[in-house]
Design an enzyme around this catalytic site. Structure first.
Site, short mmCIF file in Angstrom:
data_model
loop_
_atom_site.label_atom_id
_atom_site.label_comp_id
_atom_site.label_asym_id
_atom_site.label_seq_id
_atom_site.Cartn_x
_atom_site.Cartn_y
_atom_site.Cartn_z
N CYS A 152 0.82 -1.22 0.00
CA CYS A 152 0.00 0.00 0.00
C CYS A 152 0.86 1.26 0.00
CB CYS A 152 -0.96 -0.02 1.18
SG CYS A 152 -0.22 -0.55 2.74
N1 LIG Z 1 -4.43 -4.51 5.02
C1 LIG Z 1 -3.93 -3.76 4.04
O1 LIG Z 1 -4.23 -2.56 3.94
C2 LIG Z 1 -2.98 -4.36 3.04
C3 LIG Z 1 -2.59 -3.58 1.96
C4 LIG Z 1 -1.73 -4.12 0.99
C5 LIG Z 1 -1.27 -5.41 1.15
N2 LIG Z 1 -1.65 -6.15 2.24
C6 LIG Z 1 -1.12 -7.52 2.35
O2 LIG Z 1 -2.17 -8.41 2.00
C7 LIG Z 1 -2.06 -9.60 2.77
C8 LIG Z 1 -3.35 -9.82 3.55
O3 LIG Z 1 -3.53 -8.71 4.40
P1 LIG Z 1 -4.80 -8.55 5.34
O4 LIG Z 1 -4.72 -7.17 5.92
O5 LIG Z 1 -6.03 -8.96 4.61
O6 LIG Z 1 -4.46 -9.63 6.47
P2 LIG Z 1 -5.42 -10.28 7.57
O7 LIG Z 1 -6.61 -9.40 7.78
O8 LIG Z 1 -4.56 -10.62 8.72
O9 LIG Z 1 -5.92 -11.63 6.87
C9 LIG Z 1 -5.05 -12.69 6.58
C10 LIG Z 1 -5.84 -13.84 5.97
O10 LIG Z 1 -4.93 -14.88 5.63
C11 LIG Z 1 -5.42 -16.12 6.15
N3 LIG Z 1 -4.21 -16.87 6.51
C12 LIG Z 1 -3.28 -16.55 7.46
N4 LIG Z 1 -2.27 -17.43 7.45
C13 LIG Z 1 -2.56 -18.34 6.48
C14 LIG Z 1 -1.91 -19.51 5.99
N5 LIG Z 1 -0.74 -19.91 6.50
N6 LIG Z 1 -2.50 -20.20 5.00
C15 LIG Z 1 -3.68 -19.80 4.46
N7 LIG Z 1 -4.35 -18.70 4.89
C16 LIG Z 1 -3.79 -17.98 5.88
C17 LIG Z 1 -6.31 -15.75 7.31
O11 LIG Z 1 -7.39 -16.66 7.38
P3 LIG Z 1 -7.56 -17.83 8.43
O12 LIG Z 1 -6.68 -17.55 9.62
O13 LIG Z 1 -9.02 -17.82 8.75
O14 LIG Z 1 -7.17 -19.06 7.66
C18 LIG Z 1 -6.90 -14.42 6.86
O15 LIG Z 1 -8.07 -14.63 6.09
C19 LIG Z 1 -0.85 -9.42 3.69
O16 LIG Z 1 0.26 -10.03 3.12
C20 LIG Z 1 -0.67 -7.91 3.74
O17 LIG Z 1 0.66 -7.51 3.97
C21 LIG Z 1 -2.51 -5.66 3.17
#
Ligand SMILES: NC(=O)c1ccc[n+]([C@@H]2O[C@H](COP(=O)([O-])OP(=O)(O)OC[C@H]3O[C@@H](n4cnc5c(N)ncnc54)[C@H](OP(=O)(O)O)[C@@H]3O)[C@@H](O)[C@H]2O)c1
Length: 355
Positions: A152
């Site tokens: 981001c």
């Molecule tokens: N938040 C932002 O603004 C943003 C912006 C750009 C990029 N990102 C990137 O996008 C990614 C997701 O971010 P987020 O904010 O959505 O994170 P989040 O809210 O913490 O969600 C993570 C998701 O991944 C799943 N998960 C975790 N470990 C896993 C594994 N080992 N295998 C399969 N599923 C797994 C979790 O589901 P369960 O635990 O239910 O399986 C959950 O649905 C990250 O890498 C982050 O750096 C985020």
């Protein structure tokens, strides 16, 4: 209809992908995964999706590969280290992979392993991965098999710097001094949905703090964007300081530049307007205006204001976006549209939500 899977459908970027793809006319979500909520309807976790999505979470477990290879595209909305375990097999089966985490963002293997403390599982595939910033790499995205969806903060920094770096390349002489200062603020959803002490309501509300001052993982990505993607002829020393601000969504990035005499000769407002005149999702505000995060909330838009001050030989570039849309899920859908030859704005025409 394109068949899509979302790995990590309980997180903030995952639910944002569901929201955006639900109104996409050419995509159906076939699989939505969660290890913790498997078997539950998505609407039981996110009531906002009642009547909109009747999907149920699956923990694909041992059958993951078989299930995912029945799709055209797989989005990984997971922490880094997850997509790289599946990507090679998916690509071999002809499935396009879009990773919202960092597994395929940094072209340098050494840089990835240094910053993420993780051994890369498929270095050969990393070489083929394309950095998913359509405003810069649209042609490469069209034929990409794997997309490293940008972080981001880097999205705001790289797109905020693109016109002036390109102007510098064109002019053949430095128009900015070698130091670039990027002062960025993110809403709390940028840290994901997991419970963490420092993200508690009482810790984040009525509070404002910096973090990662001596080295945030997005710094090498911003450096890569400036030096490799924009093919800057000059070396820049980039300082990047992120902050957490007490809002849910939104990102505000202020880029401080010192202009050389050659830079003062430029009309930066005109340069920025021309650079992005054909970009649907980038809005250059009229001279003298200031963007705010609310003006882009829940939309794929990124707004930029350019403030040039020749008296102090400085330029200040102000960039706002919604971290979950143009900063994550929206950008991923934009990349998917480019990869599959759809109109780039399909499923992304949401009007920002105000107030
Ligand atoms: N938040 C932002 O603004 C943003 C912006 C750009 C990029 N990102 C990137 O996008 C990614 C997701 O971010 P987020 O904010 O959505 O994170 P989040 O809210 O913490 O969600 C993570 C998701 O991944 C799943 N998960 C975790 N470990 C896993 C594994 N080992 N295998 C399969 N599923 C797994 C979790 O589901 P369960 O635990 O239910 O399986 C959950 O649905 C990250 O890498 C982050 O750096 C985020």
């Amino acid at each position: 209809m394109l068949q899509a899977a979302i790995i990590g459908g309980t997180g903030y970027t995952g639910v944002e992908l569901i929201r955006l793809l639900s109104s996409h006319p050419k995509v159906t979500i076939k699989w939505l995964t969660s290890r913790t909520e498997a078997g539950k309807p998505v609407a039981s976790i996110f009531p906002s999706l009642r009547g909109i999505s009747d999907l149920t979470y699956s923990d694909l477990g041992e059958g993951t590969l078989e299930a995912l290879t029945s799709c055209d595209v797989v989005f990984f909305a997971t922490p880094h280290g997850v997509a790289m375990q599946q990507a090679e097999a998916l690509v071999a089966a002809g499935v396009k992979v879009i990773d919202l985490a960092a597994d395929f963002r940094l072209q340098s293997l050494q840089s990835f392993e240094q910053w993420y403390k993780h051994k890369h599982a498929c270095p050969e595939l990393l070489k083929q991965a394309v950095y998913g910033l359509p405003e810069i790499s649209r042609e490469a995205i069209k034929t990409a098999k794997v997309i490293g969806n940008p972080g981001c903060y880097p999205t705001t920094a790289i797109l905020g710097l693109k016109p002036i770096i390109e102007a510098q390349n064109d002019k053949g002489e430095a128009v900015i001094e070698p130091r670039i200062i990027i002062d960025a603020k993110s809403g709390v959803s940028g840290a994901g949905r997991q419970a963490k002490l420092n993200l508690n309501y009482a810790e984040t509300t009525d509070n404002f703090n910096a973090y990662g001052v001596t080295g945030h993982r997005h710094l090498p990505e911003i450096e890569q964007g400036v030096h490799e993607l924009l093919q800057s002829k000059y070396t820049h020393n980039i300082r990047f300081v992120p902050h957490l601000v007490p809002m849910i969504r939104g990102m505000f990035t202020t880029i401080h530049l010192s202009l050389t005499d050659a830079g003062c000769d430029l009309d930066l407002q005109q340069i920025y307007e021309q650079a992005y005149q054909n970009e649907k999702f980038i809005d250059i505000l009229p001279a003298g205006e200031f963007p705010d995060t609310r003006s882009v909330r829940a939309s794929n838009r990124l707004r930029i204001a350019v403030h040039q001050d020749n008296d102090t030989k400085s330029a200040t570039i102000l960039v706002v976006q919604d971290n979950l849309v143009k900063g994550a899920a929206g950008q991923a859908v934009q990349c998917m549209n480019v990869m599959f030859g759809f109109d780039e704005s399909l499923g992304l025409n949401h009007v920002p939500v105000v107030p």
